[in-house]
Motif scaffolding. Structure first.
Motif, PDB file in Angstrom:
ATOM      1  N   ALA A 305     -10.916 -71.941  27.813  1.00 12.89           N
ATOM      2  CA  ALA A 305     -11.919 -71.367  26.952  1.00 12.89           C
ATOM      3  C   ALA A 305     -12.585 -71.579  25.147  1.00 12.89           C
ATOM      4  O   ALA A 305     -13.642 -71.266  25.557  1.00 12.89           O
ATOM      5  CB  ALA A 305     -11.681 -70.237  27.468  1.00 12.89           C
ATOM      6  N   VAL A 306     -11.647 -71.735  25.178  1.00 13.50           N
ATOM      7  CA  VAL A 306     -11.973 -71.884  23.506  1.00 13.50           C
ATOM      8  C   VAL A 306     -13.022 -73.312  23.415  1.00 13.50           C
ATOM      9  O   VAL A 306     -13.941 -73.226  22.609  1.00 13.50           O
ATOM     10  CB  VAL A 306     -10.819 -72.938  22.916  1.00 13.50           C
ATOM     11  CG1 VAL A 306     -11.254 -73.108  21.197  1.00 13.50           C
ATOM     12  CG2 VAL A 306      -9.651 -70.797  23.067  1.00 13.50           C
ATOM     13  N   GLU A 307     -12.437 -74.488  24.126  1.00 15.49           N
ATOM     14  CA  GLU A 307     -13.372 -75.313  24.231  1.00 15.49           C
ATOM     15  C   GLU A 307     -14.832 -75.241  25.052  1.00 15.49           C
ATOM     16  O   GLU A 307     -15.596 -75.757  24.259  1.00 15.49           O
ATOM     17  CB  GLU A 307     -13.249 -76.626  24.592  1.00 15.49           C
ATOM     18  CG  GLU A 307     -12.811 -76.798  26.550  1.00 15.49           C
ATOM     19  CD  GLU A 307     -11.571 -78.708  26.881  1.00 15.49           C
ATOM     20  OE1 GLU A 307     -12.701 -78.562  28.145  1.00 15.49           O
ATOM     21  OE2 GLU A 307     -11.225 -78.745  26.469  1.00 15.49           O
ATOM     22  N   ALA A 308     -15.060 -74.010  25.362  1.00 21.32           N
ATOM     23  CA  ALA A 308     -16.407 -74.073  26.060  1.00 21.32           C
ATOM     24  C   ALA A 308     -17.323 -73.016  25.195  1.00 21.32           C
ATOM     25  O   ALA A 308     -17.993 -73.480  25.371  1.00 21.32           O
ATOM     26  CB  ALA A 308     -16.127 -73.259  27.249  1.00 21.32           C
ATOM     27  N   VAL A 309     -16.632 -72.401  24.277  1.00 23.70           N
ATOM     28  CA  VAL A 309     -17.768 -71.663  23.237  1.00 23.70           C
ATOM     29  C   VAL A 309     -17.521 -72.812  21.744  1.00 23.70           C
ATOM     30  O   VAL A 309     -17.986 -72.190  20.777  1.00 23.70           O
ATOM     31  CB  VAL A 309     -17.070 -70.245  22.832  1.00 23.70           C
ATOM     32  CG1 VAL A 309     -16.697 -69.895  24.489  1.00 23.70           C
ATOM     33  CG2 VAL A 309     -15.779 -70.473  22.692  1.00 23.70           C
ATOM     34  N   GLY A 310     -16.733 -73.766  22.189  1.00 22.66           N
ATOM     35  CA  GLY A 310     -17.314 -74.657  20.653  1.00 22.66           C
ATOM     36  C   GLY A 310     -16.031 -74.737  19.663  1.00 22.66           C
ATOM     37  O   GLY A 310     -16.100 -75.031  18.860  1.00 22.66           O
ATOM     38  N   GLY A 311     -14.540 -73.789  19.945  1.00 25.16           N
ATOM     39  CA  GLY A 311     -13.808 -73.823  19.259  1.00 25.16           C
ATOM     40  C   GLY A 311     -14.287 -73.008  18.034  1.00 25.16           C
ATOM     41  O   GLY A 311     -15.424 -72.296  18.123  1.00 25.16           O
ATOM     42  N   TRP A 312     -12.856 -72.962  17.234  1.00 26.64           N
ATOM     43  CA  TRP A 312     -13.031 -71.832  16.372  1.00 26.64           C
ATOM     44  C   TRP A 312     -14.040 -72.318  15.327  1.00 26.64           C
ATOM     45  O   TRP A 312     -14.292 -73.534  14.841  1.00 26.64           O
ATOM     46  CB  TRP A 312     -11.681 -71.308  15.344  1.00 26.64           C
ATOM     47  CG  TRP A 312     -10.667 -71.326  16.478  1.00 26.64           C
ATOM     48  CD1 TRP A 312     -10.166 -71.685  17.320  1.00 26.64           C
ATOM     49  CD2 TRP A 312     -10.402 -69.935  16.438  1.00 26.64           C
ATOM     50  NE1 TRP A 312      -9.353 -70.619  18.260  1.00 26.64           N
ATOM     51  CE2 TRP A 312      -9.196 -69.462  17.472  1.00 26.64           C
ATOM     52  CE3 TRP A 312     -10.591 -68.757  15.809  1.00 26.64           C
ATOM     53  CZ2 TRP A 312      -8.775 -68.241  17.807  1.00 26.64           C
ATOM     54  CZ3 TRP A 312     -10.218 -67.116  15.381  1.00 26.64           C
ATOM     55  CH2 TRP A 312      -9.012 -67.234  16.569  1.00 26.64           C
ATOM     56  N   ASP A 313     -14.323 -71.398  14.033  1.00 24.37           N
ATOM     57  CA  ASP A 313     -15.462 -71.382  13.379  1.00 24.37           C
ATOM     58  C   ASP A 313     -14.814 -71.819  11.643  1.00 24.37           C
ATOM     59  O   ASP A 313     -15.122 -71.137  11.477  1.00 24.37           O
ATOM     60  CB  ASP A 313     -16.927 -70.160  12.950  1.00 24.37           C
ATOM     61  CG  ASP A 313     -18.184 -70.895  12.650  1.00 24.37           C
ATOM     62  OD1 ASP A 313     -17.933 -72.215  11.580  1.00 24.37           O
ATOM     63  OD2 ASP A 313     -19.257 -70.125  12.845  1.00 24.37           O
ATOM     64  N   ALA A 314     -14.914 -73.674  11.796  1.00 31.35           N
ATOM     65  CA  ALA A 314     -13.957 -73.717  10.596  1.00 31.35           C
ATOM     66  C   ALA A 314     -15.097 -73.319   9.656  1.00 31.35           C
ATOM     67  O   ALA A 314     -14.070 -73.365   8.209  1.00 31.35           O
ATOM     68  CB  ALA A 314     -13.926 -75.209  10.179  1.00 31.35           C
ATOM     69  N   LEU A 315     -16.540 -72.619   9.314  1.00 29.83           N
ATOM     70  CA  LEU A 315     -16.896 -72.109   7.870  1.00 29.83           C
ATOM     71  C   LEU A 315     -16.490 -71.318   7.961  1.00 29.83           C
ATOM     72  O   LEU A 315     -17.242 -70.066   7.091  1.00 29.83           O
ATOM     73  CB  LEU A 315     -18.512 -72.648   8.476  1.00 29.83           C
ATOM     74  CG  LEU A 315     -19.325 -74.135   8.982  1.00 29.83           C
ATOM     75  CD1 LEU A 315     -20.011 -74.158   7.883  1.00 29.83           C
ATOM     76  CD2 LEU A 315     -17.974 -74.880   6.977  1.00 29.83           C
ATOM     77  N   ILE A 316     -16.104 -70.408   8.899  1.00 31.77           N
ATOM     78  CA  ILE A 316     -15.667 -68.921   8.694  1.00 31.77           C
ATOM     79  C   ILE A 316     -14.023 -68.596   8.409  1.00 31.77           C
ATOM     80  O   ILE A 316     -13.102 -69.000   9.542  1.00 31.77           O
ATOM     81  CB  ILE A 316     -15.564 -67.459  10.222  1.00 31.77           C
ATOM     82  CG1 ILE A 316     -17.421 -68.176  10.317  1.00 31.77           C
ATOM     83  CG2 ILE A 316     -15.668 -66.622   9.543  1.00 31.77           C
ATOM     84  CD1 ILE A 316     -17.046 -67.003  11.105  1.00 31.77           C
ATOM     85  N   PRO A 317     -13.637 -68.943   7.252  1.00 29.62           N
ATOM     86  CA  PRO A 317     -12.218 -69.670   6.894  1.00 29.62           C
ATOM     87  C   PRO A 317     -10.983 -68.677   7.646  1.00 29.62           C
ATOM     88  O   PRO A 317      -9.723 -69.314   8.454  1.00 29.62           O
ATOM     89  CB  PRO A 317     -12.060 -70.359   5.453  1.00 29.62           C
ATOM     90  CG  PRO A 317     -13.280 -68.691   5.070  1.00 29.62           C
ATOM     91  CD  PRO A 317     -14.274 -68.633   5.770  1.00 29.62           C
ATOM     92  N   TYR A 318     -11.156 -66.971   7.161  1.00 31.30           N
ATOM     93  CA  TYR A 318      -9.710 -66.574   7.413  1.00 31.30           C
ATOM     94  C   TYR A 318     -10.546 -64.822   8.357  1.00 31.30           C
ATOM     95  O   TYR A 318     -10.636 -65.347   9.418  1.00 31.30           O
ATOM     96  CB  TYR A 318      -9.603 -65.621   6.662  1.00 31.30           C
ATOM     97  CG  TYR A 318      -8.675 -66.965   5.306  1.00 31.30           C
ATOM     98  CD1 TYR A 318      -7.719 -67.600   5.670  1.00 31.30           C
ATOM     99  CD2 TYR A 318      -9.463 -67.447   5.188  1.00 31.30           C
ATOM    100  CE1 TYR A 318      -6.363 -68.571   4.944  1.00 31.30           C
ATOM    101  CE2 TYR A 318      -8.141 -68.477   3.655  1.00 31.30           C
ATOM    102  CZ  TYR A 318      -6.955 -69.141   3.993  1.00 31.30           C
ATOM    103  OH  TYR A 318      -6.856 -70.312   3.587  1.00 31.30           O
TER     104      TYR A 318
END
Length: 534
Positions: A305-318
């Motif tokens: 599921a996480v990979e299907a939506v592109g993972g966590w947005d690293a540009l939104i840090p916290y």
């Protein structure tokens, strides 16, 4: 003309030289004794008031080339600082003794994961950045609640590279972590990150580890938790971090909320309940993403599921990174549900002695806030609560009738809210030797720790992160106050990124908008439209 002194052997003779030698030895011994006594007294904290402890803070060496510029203007020195922390597990910190045995009913069965159809156990990732006592408490609570220690993976996200493994940091350093203690607990999987990561980057690191280990599912937890299994059986207490639980049907609700107690037929630890939950969600064939076991304080993750939506947005840090992820999963049809598998307390304090989690009868469970508030602020919180209660009582009295007295609480309730002060002449009541009876006391302390964290609603949730102020001069030192301030600035920046990305500010992009995954960074700001139309 000056008179030359006669040689030493002429002036003193053999007896005189012996006398000088003895006096010199006596003087050196006296000086050594004074130094040793002072050092021992300093270490043990009982120096006389007339002698101050030496300043052990390393003095910076000024190597800056000369300059003609005016010196910088420094910020005022804080008037309040938290006390030095102590290791909460004295047994492991001061001896080579093995940890006590966990309660016999929580000992995990060998290869329990195979009983639920899994070739390998799903790992539990616990990220660590700062505050060793909090991490140690979380790890010990999982182990004593029945989670196999070899299945716990501490992800060291400190940014100090190999220095913790080499033992180069001190306890007061916020980034201190003790590899030796974790290994003695059986936690041999400590995975260092290559550099300091934000929350979103750390979540992507968990995903990367899942790829490496070849597991499609994993759990992750926070370090500011104390978890228990349902040792007392049925537990319907509402804790500050709890959400509304999801049940598939009435039978599922009864099985979840009416769990058998330890030593009863059908008792399951939090670990077994997690395996059971994973097996159940797979059996149902649901398109699922997360299963929260007190929001994300303990989360089961479907890697697909996480990979299907592109993972966590690293540009939104916290903060807002979870809003972004949850919104994306919901838009793409992946379910997220709150499911109950055990007792999870979201805490900001530490038990004084973690042997209490092993149900050691010589330890009376109690906790200490590692970052207590200044006395005036704590007094204000108490006063505000009293004022709010008085206002609520007045409103209730007005609704009833000015002539109708409010119901009075019974004596038990009054005693519960206002316990009498302890009698100094009374003999302390020993803790029970039976671990199950001990748990009745311990679980109440855990609940109290949770309410202490939320005593001013959620304004004090993260004060524990600022409780350590040491480490100056150690490898990769970073000013703790500066770290906390930078964290706040990055959090604000993440909120701005989230708002620009979705054109929406609040954490409800799936519930309150018609946005789709492909709409990221393509829509106008909905709050500006409302302003123009309003």
């Amino acid at each position: 003309m000056e008179m030359a002194l006669p040689p030493l052997n002429t002036r003193f003779g053999r007896r005189g030289r012996r006398y000088v030698f003895l006096v010199a030895c006596f003087a050196l011994g006296f000086i050594f004794t004074l130094k040793y006594s002072y050092t021992a007294a300093s270490i043990n904290g009982y120096l006389p008031k007339s002698i101050s402890k030496p300043d052990l803070t390393p003095k910076p060496v000024d190597r800056r080339p000369p300059t003609s510029h005016a010196p910088p203007k420094y910020k005022p020195t804080p008037t309040w600082a938290p006390p030095a922390i102590t290791d909460p597990f004295p047994l492991l910190a001061t001896s080579t003794a093995a940890p006590p045995p966990i309660p016999e009913y929580n000992v995990p069965r060998v290869d329990m994961h195979k009983e639920y159809g899994f070739d390998k156990p799903p790992p539990l990732f616990i990220g660590f950045t700062r505050n060793w006592p909090m991490l140690l408490q979380a790890v010990v609570s999982y182990i004593t609640a029945g989670w196999p220690p070899e299945g716990i993976y501490v992800v060291e996200n400190t940014g100090v590279h190999s220095k913790n493994r080499e033992g180069k940091l001190s306890l007061q350093n916020p980034f201190y972590l003790n590899y030796t203690t974790l290994a003695r607990l059986g936690v041999v999987n400590v995975v260092p990150t290559p550099t300091l990561l934000t929350f979103s980057q750390l979540q992507n690191a968990f995903l990367s580890l899942a790829y490496s280990y070849g597991t499609p599912y994993y759990f992750y937890s926070h370090q500011d938790v104390v978890v228990f299994s349902f040792e007392n059986g049925t537990d319907r207490e509402q804790r500050p971090g709890d959400r509304e639980w999801h049940f598939y049907d009435a039978a599922d609700e009864e099985a979840t909320m009416g769990a058998p107690a330890a030593r009863e037929r059908g008792y399951r630890t939090i670990y077994e309940n997690c395996l059971r939950e994973l097996a159940d969600v797979e059996r149902r064939g649901e398109r699922w993403g997360f299963r929260w076991h007190q929001y994300d304080h303990l989360t089961l993750v479907n890697r697909h599921a996480v990979e299907a939506v592109g993972g966590w947005d690293a540009l939104i840090p916290y903060y807002m990174s979870d809003c972004d992820m949850n919104g994306k999963l919901a838009m793409d049809g992946w379910s997220m549900r709150h499911r109950r598998v055990g007792i999870v307390n979201d805490v900001s304090s530490v038990l004084d002695d973690l042997e209490a989690l092993y149900r050691s009868p010589h330890v009376d469970p109690a906790f200490t806030d590692p970052n207590p508030l200044p006395p005036d602020r704590e007094a204000k919180i108490i006063a505000d609560k009293a004022a709010a209660k008085a206002k609520a009582d007045d409103e209730a009295r007005a609704k009833l009738n000015s002539t109708t007295p409010l119901p009075r609480p019974d004596a038990k309730e009054v005693t519960k809210r206002n316990p009498p002060p302890p009698d100094p002449d009374s003999t302390p009541v020993p803790m029970p030797t039976d671990p199950l009876a001990y748990f009745s006391v311990l679980s109440r302390v855990g609940t109290a720790m949770g309410w202490h964290k939320y005593r001013d609603r959620d304004k004090l949730r993260n004060t524990w992160q600022r409780s350590q102020r040491g480490g100056a001069g150690e490898p990769f030192y970073y000013d703790p106050a500066g770290f906390a301030r930078a964290f706040e600035l990055l959090t604000d920046a993440g909120r701005a990124v989230y708002a620009e990305k979705w054109g929406h500010r609040d954490c409800d992009i799936a519930e309150k908008t018609a946005l789709r995954l492909e709409d990221q960074w393509r829509v106008e700001k909905d709050w500006e439209k409302k302003k123009e139309g309003g």
